[in-house]
Design a protein around this motif. Sequence first.
Motif, PDB file in Angstrom:
ATOM      1  N   ALA A  18      30.625 -32.744 -27.278  1.00 30.95           N
ATOM      2  CA  ALA A  18      30.544 -33.682 -28.553  1.00 30.95           C
ATOM      3  C   ALA A  18      29.064 -33.999 -28.616  1.00 30.95           C
ATOM      4  CB  ALA A  18      31.459 -34.781 -28.309  1.00 30.95           C
ATOM      5  N   LEU A  19      28.440 -34.213 -27.357  1.00 30.43           N
ATOM      6  CA  LEU A  19      27.049 -34.687 -27.752  1.00 30.43           C
ATOM      7  C   LEU A  19      26.408 -33.526 -28.259  1.00 30.43           C
ATOM      8  CD1 LEU A  19      25.501 -37.099 -26.006  1.00 30.43           C
ATOM      9  CD2 LEU A  19      24.877 -35.538 -24.572  1.00 30.43           C
ATOM     10  N   LYS A  20      26.361 -32.318 -28.024  1.00 26.81           N
ATOM     11  CA  LYS A  20      25.691 -31.344 -28.527  1.00 26.81           C
ATOM     12  C   LYS A  20      25.805 -31.309 -29.991  1.00 26.81           C
ATOM     13  CE  LYS A  20      23.437 -29.458 -24.910  1.00 26.81           C
ATOM     14  NZ  LYS A  20      22.113 -29.570 -24.853  1.00 26.81           N
ATOM     15  N   LEU A  21      27.205 -31.305 -30.267  1.00 24.39           N
ATOM     16  CA  LEU A  21      27.528 -31.286 -31.973  1.00 24.39           C
ATOM     17  C   LEU A  21      26.924 -32.268 -32.793  1.00 24.39           C
ATOM     18  CD1 LEU A  21      31.464 -29.955 -31.347  1.00 24.39           C
ATOM     19  CD2 LEU A  21      29.310 -28.775 -32.449  1.00 24.39           C
ATOM     20  N   GLU A  22      26.591 -33.303 -32.173  1.00 26.21           N
ATOM     21  CA  GLU A  22      25.990 -34.303 -32.717  1.00 26.21           C
ATOM     22  C   GLU A  22      24.638 -34.083 -33.861  1.00 26.21           C
ATOM     23  OE1 GLU A  22      25.106 -38.202 -31.104  1.00 26.21           O
ATOM     24  OE2 GLU A  22      27.421 -38.461 -30.179  1.00 26.21           O
ATOM     25  N   ALA A  23      24.138 -32.934 -33.114  1.00 27.30           N
ATOM     26  CA  ALA A  23      22.974 -32.518 -33.652  1.00 27.30           C
ATOM     27  C   ALA A  23      23.160 -31.677 -35.057  1.00 27.30           C
ATOM     28  CB  ALA A  23      22.162 -31.407 -32.541  1.00 27.30           C
ATOM     29  N   GLU A  24      24.397 -31.296 -35.337  1.00 28.07           N
ATOM     30  CA  GLU A  24      24.756 -30.732 -36.439  1.00 28.07           C
ATOM     31  C   GLU A  24      24.531 -31.643 -37.921  1.00 28.07           C
ATOM     32  OE1 GLU A  24      28.690 -28.281 -38.704  1.00 28.07           O
ATOM     33  OE2 GLU A  24      28.993 -29.955 -37.038  1.00 28.07           O
ATOM     34  N   LYS A  25      24.850 -32.770 -37.518  1.00 23.95           N
ATOM     35  CA  LYS A  25      25.248 -33.787 -38.812  1.00 23.95           C
ATOM     36  C   LYS A  25      23.960 -33.773 -39.463  1.00 23.95           C
ATOM     37  CE  LYS A  25      26.759 -38.377 -40.144  1.00 23.95           C
ATOM     38  NZ  LYS A  25      25.561 -38.375 -41.471  1.00 23.95           N
ATOM     39  N   PRO A  26      22.645 -34.024 -38.660  1.00 25.33           N
ATOM     40  CA  PRO A  26      21.431 -34.245 -39.802  1.00 25.33           C
ATOM     41  C   PRO A  26      21.243 -32.611 -40.278  1.00 25.33           C
ATOM     42  CG  PRO A  26      20.887 -34.335 -37.331  1.00 25.33           C
ATOM     43  CD  PRO A  26      22.434 -34.406 -37.400  1.00 25.33           C
ATOM     44  N   ILE A  27      21.403 -31.691 -39.550  1.00 22.52           N
ATOM     45  CA  ILE A  27      21.011 -30.427 -40.176  1.00 22.52           C
ATOM     46  C   ILE A  27      21.811 -30.386 -41.535  1.00 22.52           C
ATOM     47  CG2 ILE A  27      21.061 -27.857 -40.012  1.00 22.52           C
ATOM     48  CD1 ILE A  27      21.037 -28.513 -36.873  1.00 22.52           C
ATOM     49  N   ILE A  28      23.051 -30.467 -41.586  1.00 19.60           N
ATOM     50  CA  ILE A  28      24.003 -30.250 -42.739  1.00 19.60           C
ATOM     51  C   ILE A  28      23.472 -31.275 -43.839  1.00 19.60           C
ATOM     52  CG2 ILE A  28      26.249 -30.940 -43.485  1.00 19.60           C
ATOM     53  CD1 ILE A  28      26.289 -28.542 -42.057  1.00 19.60           C
ATOM     54  N   ASP A  29      23.289 -32.552 -43.277  1.00 16.03           N
ATOM     55  CA  ASP A  29      22.769 -33.653 -44.333  1.00 16.03           C
ATOM     56  C   ASP A  29      21.321 -33.090 -45.214  1.00 16.03           C
ATOM     57  OD1 ASP A  29      24.721 -35.301 -43.656  1.00 16.03           O
ATOM     58  OD2 ASP A  29      23.312 -36.571 -42.633  1.00 16.03           O
ATOM     59  N   GLU A  30      20.556 -32.516 -44.405  1.00 20.52           N
ATOM     60  CA  GLU A  30      19.303 -31.933 -44.908  1.00 20.52           C
ATOM     61  C   GLU A  30      19.723 -30.671 -45.913  1.00 20.52           C
ATOM     62  OE1 GLU A  30      14.846 -30.152 -43.954  1.00 20.52           O
ATOM     63  OE2 GLU A  30      15.901 -30.830 -42.231  1.00 20.52           O
ATOM     64  N   MET A  31      20.268 -29.770 -45.148  1.00 21.79           N
ATOM     65  CA  MET A  31      20.936 -28.513 -46.098  1.00 21.79           C
ATOM     66  C   MET A  31      21.499 -28.961 -47.558  1.00 21.79           C
ATOM     67  SD  MET A  31      22.662 -26.077 -42.939  1.00 21.79           S
ATOM     68  CE  MET A  31      23.014 -24.886 -43.597  1.00 21.79           C
ATOM     69  N   ASN A  32      22.347 -30.065 -47.539  1.00 18.10           N
ATOM     70  CA  ASN A  32      23.067 -30.474 -48.574  1.00 18.10           C
ATOM     71  C   ASN A  32      21.848 -31.012 -49.909  1.00 18.10           C
ATOM     72  OD1 ASN A  32      25.560 -29.671 -47.882  1.00 18.10           O
ATOM     73  ND2 ASN A  32      26.113 -31.670 -46.943  1.00 18.10           N
ATOM     74  N   LYS A  33      20.776 -31.409 -49.285  1.00 16.45           N
ATOM     75  CA  LYS A  33      19.976 -31.968 -50.243  1.00 16.45           C
ATOM     76  C   LYS A  33      18.955 -30.858 -51.028  1.00 16.45           C
ATOM     77  CE  LYS A  33      19.436 -36.486 -47.747  1.00 16.45           C
ATOM     78  NZ  LYS A  33      18.550 -37.179 -46.984  1.00 16.45           N
ATOM     79  N   LEU A  34      19.086 -29.522 -50.288  1.00 18.95           N
ATOM     80  CA  LEU A  34      18.016 -28.712 -50.735  1.00 18.95           C
ATOM     81  C   LEU A  34      18.392 -28.032 -52.098  1.00 18.95           C
ATOM     82  CD1 LEU A  34      17.596 -26.527 -47.333  1.00 18.95           C
ATOM     83  CD2 LEU A  34      15.898 -28.281 -48.432  1.00 18.95           C
ATOM     84  N   GLY A  35      17.477 -27.530 -52.790  1.00 18.99           N
ATOM     85  CA  GLY A  35      17.884 -27.139 -53.992  1.00 18.99           C
ATOM     86  C   GLY A  35      17.707 -25.539 -53.988  1.00 18.99           C
ATOM     87  N   THR A  36      17.572 -24.623 -55.037  1.00 19.66           N
ATOM     88  CA  THR A  36      17.530 -23.544 -55.016  1.00 19.66           C
ATOM     89  C   THR A  36      16.147 -22.791 -55.010  1.00 19.66           C
ATOM     90  OG1 THR A  36      17.635 -23.530 -57.436  1.00 19.66           O
ATOM     91  CG2 THR A  36      19.798 -23.384 -55.985  1.00 19.66           C
ATOM     92  N   SER A  37      14.953 -23.714 -55.108  1.00 20.50           N
ATOM     93  CA  SER A  37      13.857 -22.886 -55.124  1.00 20.50           C
ATOM     94  C   SER A  37      13.552 -22.019 -54.088  1.00 20.50           C
ATOM     95  CB  SER A  37      12.658 -23.733 -54.836  1.00 20.50           C
ATOM     96  OG  SER A  37      12.597 -24.732 -53.930  1.00 20.50           O
ATOM     97  N   ALA A  38      12.421 -21.162 -53.984  1.00 15.52           N
ATOM     98  CA  ALA A  38      12.235 -20.137 -53.021  1.00 15.52           C
ATOM     99  C   ALA A  38      11.969 -20.932 -51.624  1.00 15.52           C
ATOM    100  CB  ALA A  38      11.118 -19.202 -53.105  1.00 15.52           C
ATOM    101  N   LYS A  39      11.131 -21.947 -51.645  1.00  8.37           N
ATOM    102  CA  LYS A  39      10.837 -22.953 -50.432  1.00  8.37           C
ATOM    103  C   LYS A  39      12.066 -23.391 -49.954  1.00  8.37           C
ATOM    104  CE  LYS A  39       8.092 -26.714 -49.293  1.00  8.37           C
ATOM    105  NZ  LYS A  39       7.096 -27.864 -49.584  1.00  8.37           N
ATOM    106  N   ASP A  40      12.921 -24.002 -50.983  1.00 12.93           N
ATOM    107  CA  ASP A  40      14.183 -24.657 -50.161  1.00 12.93           C
ATOM    108  C   ASP A  40      15.272 -23.591 -49.589  1.00 12.93           C
ATOM    109  OD1 ASP A  40      13.501 -27.010 -50.859  1.00 12.93           O
ATOM    110  OD2 ASP A  40      14.918 -27.193 -52.926  1.00 12.93           O
ATOM    111  N   MET A  41      15.069 -22.456 -50.235  1.00 16.11           N
ATOM    112  CA  MET A  41      15.941 -21.109 -49.576  1.00 16.11           C
ATOM    113  C   MET A  41      15.560 -20.832 -48.205  1.00 16.11           C
ATOM    114  SD  MET A  41      18.424 -21.128 -51.549  1.00 16.11           S
ATOM    115  CE  MET A  41      19.219 -19.588 -51.171  1.00 16.11           C
ATOM    116  N   LYS A  42      14.196 -20.647 -48.085  1.00 18.79           N
ATOM    117  CA  LYS A  42      13.615 -20.471 -46.913  1.00 18.79           C
ATOM    118  C   LYS A  42      13.923 -21.559 -45.718  1.00 18.79           C
ATOM    119  CE  LYS A  42       9.097 -18.978 -44.848  1.00 18.79           C
ATOM    120  NZ  LYS A  42       7.561 -18.734 -45.222  1.00 18.79           N
ATOM    121  N   ARG A  43      13.778 -22.875 -46.170  1.00 21.33           N
ATOM    122  CA  ARG A  43      14.172 -23.980 -45.204  1.00 21.33           C
ATOM    123  C   ARG A  43      15.805 -23.941 -44.781  1.00 21.33           C
ATOM    124  NH1 ARG A  43      12.742 -26.854 -40.912  1.00 21.33           N
ATOM    125  NH2 ARG A  43      13.846 -28.965 -41.101  1.00 21.33           N
TER     126      ARG A  43
END
Length: 422
Positions: free
Chosen positions: A341-366
């Motif tokens: 559970a402790l390790k899985l907490e690291a997933e949330k900020p990753i998902i949050d950032e992924m959801n904010k990304l657009g479709t630009s080449a830079k965003d796709m790379k990120r």
Amino acid sequence: MKSKYVILASALLISVATFAQKDQIKSAEKALKGGDAQGAITILNDAENMIANAKDVEQAQFYSVKANAYLDLANKKTDESKNLSLAAENYKKLIDVEKASGKLKYSTQAAASITEIKGKLINSAIADSQAGKNVEGAKKLYDAYLLEKKDTINLYYAASTAVNAQDFDLALPMYEELKQLNYSGKGTSYLAVNKISGNEDAFNSAKDRDLAVKLGTHEKPKTEAIPSKRGEIYKNLALILVQKGRSEDAKKAIADARKANPEDTSLILTEANLYLESKDFETYKKLVGEALQKEPNNADLVFNLGVLSANAKNNADAEKYYLKALEINPNYTNAYLNLAALKLEAEKPIIDEMNKLGTSAKDMKRYDVLKAQRENVFRGVIPYLKKANELDPKNEDVSKTLLGVYKALEMTAEAKALKATM
């Protein structure tokens, strides 16, 4: 001359009263023998006010007949619990009278009847508990304790049963009495398997157990240490006091217990849990640390420090304590679960950032970088979830979480194999 007649008249009244008592006791005995126990009790109740002035032998006989009548009613299942207690009460009065007079006529039978009543109360209490009637069971166990106060285990079981019934008003005075007695319950249990029933029987001593094995009625003898119950007793006492809004009384009860039993680590944990309940995390951590000094290899203590650290959002310390708990006990299921559970907490900020990304080449790379990070998080929890699932295969939350991780990582074969076991 006139005063002499008065004295003579008084003596005559006393004599008549004595004969009346004898007649009532005989009538009660006759009624009891005829099967009318309630009638016997009614007759004796009419003589109750005069019995204090009767001779010791008549008092003893009075209480003997009355006790036997109450026991007869109880044996006929007439208000069983109440009549068992009344029977015991009168047997005890009988024994007190004969002990004071030095003339023992009914005491042996009375003592045997008290033992019988105690057994009936305990067996009835067990039946009540099995039927979910815990309040009735607790009261009967307490009555059994009152019959023979040296058997303090009946008081402990009475209190525990009252807690199971959630009747804290009934349980509180019992726990307070256990505290006053400084009851521990610590001891040794001598066990062996009954060859006929297949059940494990308890014996009063190793000698009795070994004799049963030698006679061939029992097998597989073993000896087990019975741990102290003080921690549980004071914990329940404290929790009841807290529920009643008496937090300071709860803290004082634990503090008093620790002074009386300074080496009992379970009491430190009880006090720590009390402060955890009141969200005083600093005092809790201090007390857990104190307990750890006494028992550095106590996996539960170390695990609890991990929980505290996780609640304080100190994940580095939490991980350290969970791993330490697993060093002590490699099969500590909850430590594996909490690590995952402790390790899985690291997933949330990753998902949050992924959801904010657009479709630009830079965003796709990120996005690709973040996706790889998320997959690494999942891979990191697989060993903990697999071990937890291995230790507790019936835990649906564990298996579902592990299945979700396999699917996220597109581990089709592993997911299929796991699903087949669910």
